[in-house]
Design a protein around this motif. Structure first.
Motif, PDB file in Angstrom:
ATOM      1  N   THR A 177       0.722  -1.129  -0.027  1.00  0.00           N
ATOM      2  CA  THR A 177       0.095  -0.057   0.039  1.00  0.00           C
ATOM      3  C   THR A 177       0.845   1.229   0.131  1.00  0.00           C
ATOM      4  N   GLN A 183     -14.649   2.997   8.889  1.00  0.00           N
ATOM      5  CA  GLN A 183     -14.561   2.687   7.506  1.00  0.00           C
ATOM      6  C   GLN A 183     -13.214   2.890   7.131  1.00  0.00           C
ATOM      7  N   ASN A 240     -10.349   2.417   8.924  1.00  0.00           N
ATOM      8  CA  ASN A 240      -9.363   1.587   9.548  1.00  0.00           C
ATOM      9  C   ASN A 240     -10.006   0.037   9.886  1.00  0.00           C
ATOM     10  N   PRO A 241     -10.422  -0.427   8.822  1.00  0.00           N
ATOM     11  CA  PRO A 241     -11.272  -1.547   9.169  1.00  0.00           C
ATOM     12  C   PRO A 241     -10.111  -2.698   9.794  1.00  0.00           C
ATOM     13  N   SER A 242      -9.058  -2.886   9.126  1.00  0.00           N
ATOM     14  CA  SER A 242      -8.269  -3.855   9.696  1.00  0.00           C
ATOM     15  C   SER A 242      -6.952  -3.526  10.631  1.00  0.00           C
ATOM     16  N   GLY A 243      -7.104  -2.189  11.151  1.00  0.00           N
ATOM     17  CA  GLY A 243      -6.107  -1.743  12.110  1.00  0.00           C
ATOM     18  C   GLY A 243      -4.627  -1.365  11.476  1.00  0.00           C
ATOM     19  N   GLN A 244      -4.843  -0.889  10.268  1.00  0.00           N
ATOM     20  CA  GLN A 244      -3.751  -0.292   9.577  1.00  0.00           C
ATOM     21  C   GLN A 244      -3.275   0.923  10.267  1.00  0.00           C
TER      22      GLN A 244
END
Length: 400
Positions: free
Chosen positions: A78, A146, A148-152
């Protein structure tokens, strides 16, 4: 597909059939009045508005190395990961992030403290797409879930404070945090990218701010960019309202329908196309909405650019070049000398069909202050009791 735009060759101080000084609803600068409005002057000052410092900024073309420090699509999955790596590298040397062709979904936050950074795409801007769907009417909690759905974004990450500043807002909605790419670092360069807030036409014509790009710091340079949304596409901001932030945009394309180029920065736009679309808002669209500090003479300079509108606007010309953004005055009304008073000069540019030639400037955002310009012989171009939105030597269907 390459779009061929008309060449602007106008040399007369003549706009809308009216020579300088123009009218109270369509003011035109004289050859003497326009002289200070050059890129050099807009980019001359840094520091505070109260005590600006002579600090000329003359950015050349963006140049990229054969080998980048970080490659999104190869060394990193990313763009945010590559930004975090550049932040961790530290130092004062410029770092380069190359993005391989593809669509990269999600937000990108570039925090203060990041080294000077150049982020650039491989190939055409259309081939390198940064996208996400964000709506300013969302609550801070909904926005956080929305984005930060996977805790990035996690505590200790470089962009954690930026994320938290929005996630913990106490307001009813997230507002200007609804941006795909958000930069708080100075000396940022972006080239060859498409940034799209894909909310687009999925909502009504109401107040759905949906930013593609927001820049908060000084010396931001954009080249060969595509920025697409509907309301508030590009925010050329100054995060500290007491300090000057400078922006240059060249050879780019910006699309929207409401105030889609806005902000407090001293910004110079060159060889850029601003395209007004009707797909969500079929009438009364507005391109520019500067909120320049009232005692600073340089807001937006638009030179050698193209202002165009789609076929529906051309059939029923109700578009507006711009309006002042009376930021912060919703409860007080416009306060002369205190409320921002947007400053903008459109010069040597092409004004295509689709705009209201009788009243090309709209009443101010936030207060609905009616547009009014001075046209007397001894006019002060920075009179806080009047607007500071001007034209000079433009051509095209909406200029004559």
């Amino acid at each position: 597909m390459r779009v061929v735009l008309p060449v602007v060759t106008a040399v007369l101080v003549l706009t809308g059939g009216v020579s300088a000084p123009g009218t109270t609803v369509r003011p035109v600068l004289s050859a003497a009045e326009v002289m200070p409005f050059t890129a050099a002057n807009y980019l001359r000052w840094s520091g505070t508005y109260a005590a600006p410092t002579a600090d000329p900024w003359r950015p050349g073309p963006i140049r990229t190395p054969r080998h980048a420090d970080f490659v999104v699509g190869r060394t990193h999955t990313t763009v945010q990961q590559a930004v975090n790596a550049a932040f961790a590298a530290g130092g004062t040397a410029r770092r380069y992030i190359r993005i391989l062709p593809g669509t990269y979904t999600g937000t990108v936050f570039i925090p203060a403290g990041t080294p000077p950074l150049t982020i650039y795409g491989t190939g055409r801007p259309e081939d390198v797409r940064l996208e996400y769907t964000l709506d300013a009417t969302a609550t801070p909690a909904a926005w956080a879930a929305q984005v930060n759905p996977s805790g990035q974004y996690a505590e200790g990450d470089p962009a954690w404070e930026m994320f938290q500043s929005c996630a913990t807002k106490t307001s009813a909605n997230v507002g200007l945090c609804a941006t795909v790419v958000w930069a708080q670092a100075p000396d940022l360069m972006l080239r060859g990218l498409t940034i799209t807030n894909t909310l687009l036409d999925t909502v009504d014509r109401g107040t759905h701010q949906a930013l593609a790009l927001r820049t908060d710091a000084d010396r931001t340079l954009l080249e060969n960019m595509r920025m697409v949304s509907r309301q508030d596409t590009f925010l050329a901001n100054a995060d500290d309202p007491a300090r000057i932030a400078r922006v240059v945009v060249r050879d780019s394309y910006v699309e929207g329908d409401t105030d889609f180029v806005f902000g407090r920065a001293a910004a110079v736009f060159e060889r850029t196309r601003f395209h007004l679309v009707s797909s969500r808002k079929p009438s009364g669209g507005v391109i520019f909405a500067p909120n320049t500090a009232p005692d600073f003479p340089y807001g937006f300079l638009v030179r050698h650019c193209w202002l165009t509108a789609d076929e529906a606007y051309q059939a029923a010309p109700t578009g507006h070049f711009g309006r002042a953004w009376d930021q912060g005055a919703s409860t007080t009304g416009y306060l002369p000398g205190i409320t921002p008073n947007g400053q903008l000069v459109i010069r040597d540019s092409y004004l295509g069909a689709g705009f209201d030639t009788a009243a090309p400037w709209s009443p101010a955002a936030t207060t609905s202050r009616p547009f009014s310009a001075r046209v007397d012989e001894e006019r002060d171009l920075d009179d806080v009791d009047h607007n500071r939105l001007w034209e000079y030597a433009n051509g095209g269907e909406s200029a004559s």
